[in-house]
Design a protein around this motif. Structure first.
Motif, short mmCIF file in Angstrom:
data_model
loop_
_atom_site.label_atom_id
_atom_site.label_comp_id
_atom_site.label_asym_id
_atom_site.label_seq_id
_atom_site.Cartn_x
_atom_site.Cartn_y
_atom_site.Cartn_z
N ILE A 132 4.44 2.41 -3.72
CA ILE A 132 5.73 3.03 -4.04
C ILE A 132 6.33 2.40 -5.29
O ILE A 132 6.81 3.11 -6.20
N GLU A 133 6.29 1.09 -5.38
CA GLU A 133 6.84 0.39 -6.55
C GLU A 133 6.11 0.81 -7.84
O GLU A 133 6.75 1.07 -8.88
N THR A 134 4.79 0.90 -7.77
CA THR A 134 4.00 1.28 -8.96
C THR A 134 4.31 2.71 -9.39
O THR A 134 4.45 2.99 -10.58
N LEU A 135 4.43 3.61 -8.44
CA LEU A 135 4.75 5.00 -8.76
C LEU A 135 6.13 5.11 -9.40
O LEU A 135 6.32 5.81 -10.40
N ILE A 136 7.09 4.39 -8.85
CA ILE A 136 8.46 4.43 -9.40
C ILE A 136 8.47 3.86 -10.81
O ILE A 136 9.16 4.39 -11.70
N GLU A 137 7.70 2.80 -11.04
CA GLU A 137 7.61 2.22 -12.40
C GLU A 137 7.05 3.24 -13.39
O GLU A 137 7.35 3.17 -14.58
N LEU B 56 8.46 6.08 6.87
CA LEU B 56 8.52 5.20 5.70
C LEU B 56 9.93 5.13 5.10
O LEU B 56 10.10 4.61 3.99
N LYS B 57 10.92 5.62 5.83
CA LYS B 57 12.26 5.73 5.25
C LYS B 57 12.92 4.37 4.96
O LYS B 57 13.89 4.31 4.22
N SER B 58 12.37 3.31 5.53
CA SER B 58 12.94 1.98 5.27
C SER B 58 12.59 1.44 3.88
O SER B 58 13.20 0.47 3.41
N PHE B 59 11.61 2.06 3.22
CA PHE B 59 11.22 1.57 1.89
C PHE B 59 12.27 1.96 0.86
O PHE B 59 12.75 3.10 0.81
N GLU B 60 12.62 1.00 0.00
CA GLU B 60 13.71 1.19 -0.97
C GLU B 60 13.32 2.17 -2.08
O GLU B 60 12.14 2.36 -2.39
N ASP B 61 14.35 2.79 -2.67
CA ASP B 61 14.22 3.68 -3.83
C ASP B 61 13.39 4.93 -3.53
O ASP B 61 12.80 5.52 -4.43
N GLU C 299 2.01 -2.36 5.33
CA GLU C 299 3.34 -2.49 4.72
C GLU C 299 3.24 -2.95 3.27
O GLU C 299 3.89 -2.41 2.38
N GLY C 300 2.39 -3.95 3.04
CA GLY C 300 2.25 -4.49 1.69
C GLY C 300 1.68 -3.47 0.71
O GLY C 300 2.18 -3.31 -0.40
N PHE C 301 0.62 -2.77 1.14
CA PHE C 301 0.01 -1.76 0.26
C PHE C 301 1.01 -0.65 -0.04
O PHE C 301 1.14 -0.22 -1.20
#
Length: 397
Positions: free
Chosen positions: A259-264, A275-280, A252-254
């Motif tokens: 996802i956060e890094t890719l969106i940034e 994985l649909k629970s992950f935001e954005d 979950e953490g990785f």
């Protein structure tokens, strides 16, 4: 056309390098006319179209490297002496005339043209309409380099054809063509395969995968995925799909950090149901997306439960170009690399290295996803066929 000696071929390449340097500013200015005329509808196409000082430097380097390489023509591959004294030798030989059909990239007019010429072939170049001004300028320089060395301009010819004229030429060439290499998107490749009446080497799509195994170094995985996805989205060796092993410690953490890094980095992230629970993120609506090559700031991330299922999924959906595994387990890496049906397979490295220059070939004509006659980057030494030479003294059978 009579074959050119290696000395003459190298002279032309070195002359072309000098001419390109002399005309550097004019090449860039001409290219800006193409850029201004382009509607910008395709980000990857626009990126491939642009010629700047860095791109010109790469053109010159490619030409000089080609001039310094060994002659790929006439290399002995096999030697046999028959009981009756006949000597049988197999040597590499030029194809004859090679047609290269490509989209957008003016540097192909230099690099692919140079590789084909160095390997003793006449070149027919058919670029896209979006780069016509740039291509015609570079063709003028090819002709200048040939003429300066007393060699016919016919060795490098540009086919300024529209789609209908190109189709007519493919179906009924007005001159002998021995090999066609289409270099571009799926529509271009299908068009050429549908209409060509001579052999075609498919420089296929990417749709490359990274599998993050449960025994992966996650810092390394993050670095590799980010590079493979974002360093050059217009490249066929860019990353499109990531499979994360559900057994990964801190899964979950990785996944959240990835996802956060890719969106940034301005990447649109599409995920599977798990994985649909992950935001954005956007949840994929159709499984067919696994077949797609994006050439854009877009990626699909999914979960997989074993290396066997990862191999099965990649072999089903990938374009046969490149695939990577991130793992500390060398035995699993070996199993993965031997089982994946792709031109290039990686262990703990970015798929962005699938490239003739990066593989030590000194450039590439294209990256083939065919298995005949060459797979992966097609370098100078691959752009030849072979020929049998038999020496006798009156022997009969």
């Amino acid at each position: 056309m009579n074959p050119l000696s290696i000395e003459k071929r190298n002279l032309v390449l070195r002359t072309m390098a000098k001419v390109v340097e002399q005309e550097r500013n004019q090449i860039i200015l001409t290219n800006q006319e193409d850029l201004l005329a382009y509607d910008g509808s395709d980000l990857a196409m626009e990126e491939r179209l642009k010629v700047d000082d860095k791109k010109v430097d790469e053109m010159i380097l490619s030409l000089n490297q080609l001039a310094s390489q060994d002659d790929p023509v006439g290399v002995e591959r096999f030697h046999f002496v028959h009981d009756n004294g006949i000597k049988v030798v197999n040597k590499t030989a030029a194809f004859g005339t090679i047609l290269i059909i490509y989209e957008s990239r003016p540097d192909v007019t230099i690099e692919a043209g140079g590789i084909a010429f160095k390997s003793g072939n006449k070149i027919l170049l058919k670029g896209g309409k979006e780069s016509l001004r740039s291509n015609l300028k570079i063709i003028d320089l090819w002709h200048k380099a040939l003429e300066e060395n007393g060699i016919s301009k016919d060795w490098v010819e540009y086919l300024n054809y529209n789609r209908a004229e190109t189709q007519a030429f493919l179906e009924k060439p007005t001159q002998k063509v021995d090999l066609i290499v289409p270099r571009g998107g799926e529509k271009l490749i299908e068009f050429v395969k549908q209409h060509a009446t001579c052999p075609v080497i498919v420089s296929g799509r990417g749709n490359n995968f990274v599998y993050v195994h449960h025994d992966a170094d996650t810092d390394l995985a993050l670095k590799v995925i980010l590079n493979a996805k974002t360093s050059k989205i217009s490249a066929c060796n860019a990353l499109d799909k990531v499979l994360i092993d559900s057994r990964l410690p801190n899964f979950e953490g990785f996944t959240a950090i990835l996802i956060e890094t890719l969106i940034e980095n301005k990447v649109e992230v599409i995920v599977d149901e798990s994985l649909k629970s992950f935001e954005d993120t956007e949840t994929l609506q159709n499984e067919d997306i696994w077949y797609e090559e994006f050439l854009d700031y877009k990626i699909v991330i999914g979960t997989i439960d074993s290396e066997e299922h990862a191999i099965e999924k990649i072999n089903k959906y990938c374009g046969g170009h490149s695939a990577a595994i991130i793992t500390k387990d060398e035995n699993i890496a070996k199993q993965f690399m031997e089982s994946i049906d792709a031109a290039a397979v990686y262990h703990n490295a970015s798929t962005r290295f699938t490239d003739g220059g990066q593989f030590g070939l000194g450039g590439e004509l294209a990256i083939s996803t065919d298995k005949l006659h060459q797979r992966g980057p097609i370098g100078l030494q691959h752009l030849v066929t072979n020929k049998w030479y038999v020496y006798g003294e009156g022997q009969i059978r």
